[in-house]
Each structure stands twice: as C-alpha cells, then as structure tokens.
Design a protein around this motif. Sequence first.
Motif, PDB file in Angstrom:
ATOM      1  N   SER A 136      -3.945   1.817  -2.148  1.00  9.89           N
ATOM      2  CA  SER A 136      -3.016   2.104  -1.206  1.00  9.89           C
ATOM      3  C   SER A 136      -3.874   2.322   0.098  1.00  9.89           C
ATOM      4  N   LYS A 193      -3.724   4.746  -6.085  1.00  9.43           N
ATOM      5  CA  LYS A 193      -4.121   5.605  -4.873  1.00  9.43           C
ATOM      6  C   LYS A 193      -5.360   4.770  -4.270  1.00  9.43           C
ATOM      7  N   ALA A 195       2.149   6.661  -7.003  1.00  5.44           N
ATOM      8  CA  ALA A 195       1.111   7.372  -7.399  1.00  5.44           C
ATOM      9  C   ALA A 195       1.750   8.988  -7.360  1.00  5.44           C
ATOM     10  N   ALA A 196       2.389   9.377  -6.480  1.00  5.68           N
ATOM     11  CA  ALA A 196       2.959  10.688  -6.049  1.00  5.68           C
ATOM     12  C   ALA A 196       4.142  11.009  -7.074  1.00  5.68           C
ATOM     13  N   CYS A 210       2.077   1.868  -3.508  1.00  7.21           N
ATOM     14  CA  CYS A 210       1.328   2.374  -4.253  1.00  7.21           C
ATOM     15  C   CYS A 210       1.141   3.914  -4.149  1.00  7.21           C
ATOM     16  N   ARG A 211       1.077   4.365  -2.830  1.00  3.99           N
ATOM     17  CA  ARG A 211       1.130   5.796  -2.638  1.00  3.99           C
ATOM     18  C   ARG A 211       2.295   6.415  -3.054  1.00  3.99           C
ATOM     19  N   GLU A 212       3.764   5.934  -2.946  1.00  6.14           N
ATOM     20  CA  GLU A 212       4.759   6.326  -3.515  1.00  6.14           C
ATOM     21  C   GLU A 212       4.818   6.606  -4.826  1.00  6.14           C
ATOM     22  N   ALA A 230       0.755  -1.024   0.120  1.00  4.35           N
ATOM     23  CA  ALA A 230       0.016   0.013  -0.014  1.00  4.35           C
ATOM     24  C   ALA A 230       0.967   1.220  -0.035  1.00  4.35           C
ATOM     25  N   GLU A 231       2.064   1.310   0.766  1.00  2.00           N
ATOM     26  CA  GLU A 231       2.930   2.513   0.748  1.00  2.00           C
ATOM     27  C   GLU A 231       3.496   2.602  -0.521  1.00  2.00           C
TER      28      GLU A 231
END
Length: 91
Positions: free
Chosen positions: A91, A88, A64-65, A60-62, A57-58
């Motif tokens: 995540s 997103k 996406a950013a 995926c956030r990274e 999940a982390e």
Amino acid sequence: MFKSVSDSAAAADGGSLALFLERQDGQTEVFVIHRSLASRGTPDYNRVTSSLRPLSAEDCREVAAALEPLLTTTPSVHPLADFIDTLKQQS
C-alpha cells in the motif's frame, strides 16, 4: 468486508500462497501472494492479487485493515498475518 478465512494453500510453484476468504456478500475472494521461483527478481514477486478485483494501494490498506480483526478467530495454520503484512507493504 470479510466474515472468515475459509481456507489457505501453498502453490506448487515454489512459494506462492493463497488465502480464501468468505465475504459479507457471500462470495469467496481468493488472495494470492506471488512468490514463485519464476517471479523472483521481478516486480510481481511478493505482490498480492485478488480473484475478484484489481488492488490499488488504497484497496490494499483497506483489505489489510479488514483482515486484522480475523486474526483472533483464525487458526494459526492459515498465513493471515503474512497476508496482512504483505498488503501493508504493497500500500
């Protein structure tokens, strides 16, 4: 993390999408949103996977950013925004 989107493709499985990204280290990382007809109704449907690593999940956030800045320089023919939104959600 990423330099640019180098390509994208739609799979012949009924809906999956692939996004090819050139990484800062020179490798190409391929992300796939699994949307095949066979995956509908399963936990794998609408999941993003990477050709180089498992995605937490982390991660995926990274990712996406890291992809968001590429939106301004990537031709709209590539489904970059769709990948960002799906990452997103994952995540």
